[in-house]
Design a protein around this motif. Structure first.
Motif, short mmCIF file in Angstrom:
data_model
loop_
_atom_site.label_atom_id
_atom_site.label_comp_id
_atom_site.label_asym_id
_atom_site.label_seq_id
_atom_site.Cartn_x
_atom_site.Cartn_y
_atom_site.Cartn_z
N MET A 141 41.50 37.10 39.79
CA MET A 141 42.15 38.22 40.50
C MET A 141 42.38 39.40 39.56
O MET A 141 42.20 40.56 39.95
CB MET A 141 43.46 37.75 41.13
CG MET A 141 43.22 36.81 42.30
SD MET A 141 44.74 36.11 42.95
CE MET A 141 45.22 37.39 44.08
N ALA A 142 42.77 39.08 38.32
CA ALA A 142 42.97 40.15 37.33
C ALA A 142 41.66 40.90 37.09
O ALA A 142 41.62 42.14 37.05
CB ALA A 142 43.50 39.56 36.02
N GLN A 143 40.57 40.13 36.99
CA GLN A 143 39.26 40.77 36.80
C GLN A 143 38.87 41.59 38.04
O GLN A 143 38.30 42.67 37.93
CB GLN A 143 38.18 39.72 36.52
CG GLN A 143 36.91 40.36 36.02
CD GLN A 143 35.74 39.41 35.90
OE1 GLN A 143 35.86 38.23 36.20
NE2 GLN A 143 34.62 39.91 35.45
N GLY A 144 39.22 41.06 39.20
CA GLY A 144 38.96 41.77 40.45
C GLY A 144 39.64 43.12 40.49
O GLY A 144 39.08 44.11 40.99
N ILE A 145 40.86 43.17 39.95
CA ILE A 145 41.59 44.44 39.91
C ILE A 145 40.90 45.39 38.93
O ILE A 145 40.71 46.57 39.22
CB ILE A 145 43.07 44.20 39.51
CG1 ILE A 145 43.79 43.42 40.62
CG2 ILE A 145 43.80 45.53 39.24
CD1 ILE A 145 45.12 42.83 40.23
N VAL A 146 40.50 44.85 37.77
CA VAL A 146 39.87 45.69 36.74
C VAL A 146 38.53 46.27 37.22
O VAL A 146 38.28 47.47 37.09
CB VAL A 146 39.65 44.87 35.43
CG1 VAL A 146 38.83 45.65 34.42
CG2 VAL A 146 40.99 44.50 34.81
N VAL A 147 37.70 45.41 37.81
CA VAL A 147 36.36 45.89 38.21
C VAL A 147 36.32 46.35 39.67
O VAL A 147 35.28 46.71 40.20
CB VAL A 147 35.24 44.84 37.96
CG1 VAL A 147 35.14 44.50 36.51
CG2 VAL A 147 35.44 43.60 38.80
N ARG A 148 37.45 46.33 40.31
CA ARG A 148 37.61 46.75 41.72
C ARG A 148 36.65 45.99 42.63
O ARG A 148 35.84 46.57 43.34
CB ARG A 148 37.41 48.27 41.84
CG ARG A 148 38.64 49.04 41.38
CD ARG A 148 38.37 50.50 41.34
NE ARG A 148 37.64 50.85 40.14
CZ ARG A 148 36.85 51.91 40.02
NH1 ARG A 148 36.67 52.71 41.02
NH2 ARG A 148 36.23 52.16 38.88
N GLU A 149 36.70 44.65 42.52
CA GLU A 149 35.83 43.80 43.33
C GLU A 149 36.69 42.95 44.28
O GLU A 149 37.41 42.05 43.85
CB GLU A 149 34.98 42.91 42.40
CG GLU A 149 34.07 41.94 43.10
CD GLU A 149 33.13 42.58 44.13
OE1 GLU A 149 32.50 43.59 43.80
OE2 GLU A 149 33.08 42.07 45.25
N LYS A 150 36.60 43.28 45.57
CA LYS A 150 37.46 42.67 46.59
C LYS A 150 37.25 41.15 46.71
O LYS A 150 38.20 40.40 46.91
CB LYS A 150 37.18 43.34 47.94
CG LYS A 150 38.33 43.26 48.91
CD LYS A 150 37.97 44.05 50.14
CE LYS A 150 38.96 43.80 51.26
NZ LYS A 150 38.56 44.49 52.49
N SER A 151 35.96 40.72 46.57
CA SER A 151 35.69 39.28 46.75
C SER A 151 36.40 38.44 45.69
O SER A 151 36.74 37.28 45.94
CB SER A 151 34.18 39.03 46.70
OG SER A 151 33.66 39.38 45.45
N PHE A 152 36.64 39.02 44.51
CA PHE A 152 37.37 38.31 43.45
C PHE A 152 38.82 38.12 43.87
O PHE A 152 39.44 37.09 43.60
CB PHE A 152 37.35 39.09 42.13
CG PHE A 152 36.05 39.00 41.38
CD1 PHE A 152 34.89 38.61 42.01
CD2 PHE A 152 35.99 39.31 40.03
CE1 PHE A 152 33.69 38.54 41.33
CE2 PHE A 152 34.81 39.24 39.32
CZ PHE A 152 33.65 38.85 39.97
N LEU A 153 39.37 39.14 44.51
CA LEU A 153 40.77 39.07 44.93
C LEU A 153 40.94 38.05 46.05
O LEU A 153 41.88 37.25 46.02
CB LEU A 153 41.25 40.46 45.39
CG LEU A 153 41.36 41.53 44.30
CD1 LEU A 153 41.64 42.89 44.91
CD2 LEU A 153 42.44 41.18 43.30
#
Lengths: 207, 93
Positions: A141-153
């Motif tokens: 989720m942290a990486q999702g926030i950094v790279v702005r990738e919704k599927s990670f969140l």
């Protein structure tokens, strides 16, 4: 572009142009994510089947195969990724630091569980499931926030909910029985790693 | 008014520095593509920036392929920031 003297206005234009050219986001492919996802799901299925067929707990040592295979393949794949992109952005650095912390935490957790087993004879391996379903989704989720990738969140969120449920079970003394927990663990990893990995790969191909 | 740093006040060197200020690390091929320059010219300008201590150039291998990675140094960051400040004064921003 050549080596020549420029005016102040041209300087500003060059700076602006280069900033916009480096703004192309190279989020990389989802191969590493899929490696861990498929590896975990397949190994879980294999261990589940072996435990069900033989009723012998020795097969649990196969969990280490996930760490060994993933730990060897990940740096090789990461280097290949970087070579292909030719650039390492600040978000790449943050992402790789996040996953390094996860990796080191995993090693320490494994050693702790091993220590408890060898020195005290206490089996606390169920904590490794909590680790996999709390720290890993949190990092995702942290990486999702950094790279702005919704599927990670979304994937990380599903994993984290499963992790919180797992911790509650452990704290409440509910036994994590293989016949219901291992399928749940596999489903969590499908949403956490395999689905975002495929989404990332399709985006990468379009890129 | 302060003079613009002559080492940065050139088309290709400024382009390289602008890119490196935005990323953690970039390799030679990436820089060549983004600046649309020739390998020879880029190589010369990287040497000049490196000699001034503005960037570090690390030559190595990834697998069997050679790779030249460039990073901006603390001195380079400072010089670029000063350059932009001076540029603002010239343009009157």
């Amino acid at each position: 572009m050549e080596e020549k003297r420029i005016s102040e206005k041209e300087s500003l234009e060059i700076i602006t142009e280069m900033i916009s050219r480096t703004k192309d986001r190279y989020i990389g492919d989802g191969n590493i994510l899929m490696l861990w996802g498929y590896l975990t799901v397949v190994m879980t299925a294999v261990i589940w089947a072996l435990l069900a067929l033989t009723h012998n707990g020795v097969w649990n040592w196969l969990w280490f195969a996930i760490w060994i295979v993933g730990g060897i393949a990940t740096p090789i794949m990461a280097r290949k990724n970087q070579r292909r992109n030719g650039v390492k952005s600040y978000s790449d650095k943050i992402s790789s630091s996040i996953w390094s912390i996860v990796g080191y935490s995993g090693i320490v957790s494994t050693l702790c569980c091993l220590g408890f087993l060898l020195l005290k004879g206490v089996d606390c391996w169920s904590m490794m499931f909590a680790f996999a379903l709390i720290i890993v989704p949190f990092a995702e989720m942290a990486q999702g926030i950094v790279v702005r990738e919704k599927s990670f969140l979304v994937g990380g969120g599903i994993g984290l909910l499963t992790g919180i449920f797992t911790v509650c079970c452990i704290a409440g003394g509910v036994t994590l029985e293989a016949n219901w927990f291992l399928p749940l663990f596999m489903v969590a990893f499908i949403f956490m790693m395999i689905v975002p990995g495929h989404i990332l790969n399709s985006k990468y191909k379009r890129q | 008014m302060k003079e613009l740093n002559p080492l940065l006040h050139s088309q290709l060197r400024l382009a390289v520095m602008s890119i490196l200020m935005n990323v953690e690390e970039a390799d030679f091929v990436y820089l060549r593509q983004k600046t649309e320059s020739t390998a020879g010219n880029l190589s010369v300008q990287l040497d000049k920036l490196s000699s001034a201590g503005y960037i570090t150039v690390e030559k190595g291998f990834v697998g069997k392929k050679p790779r030249t990675a460039c990073r901006v140094t603390k001195k380079g960051k400072q010089a670029f920031e000063e350059y932009v400040d001076t540029l603002r004064q010239y343009i009157g921003l």
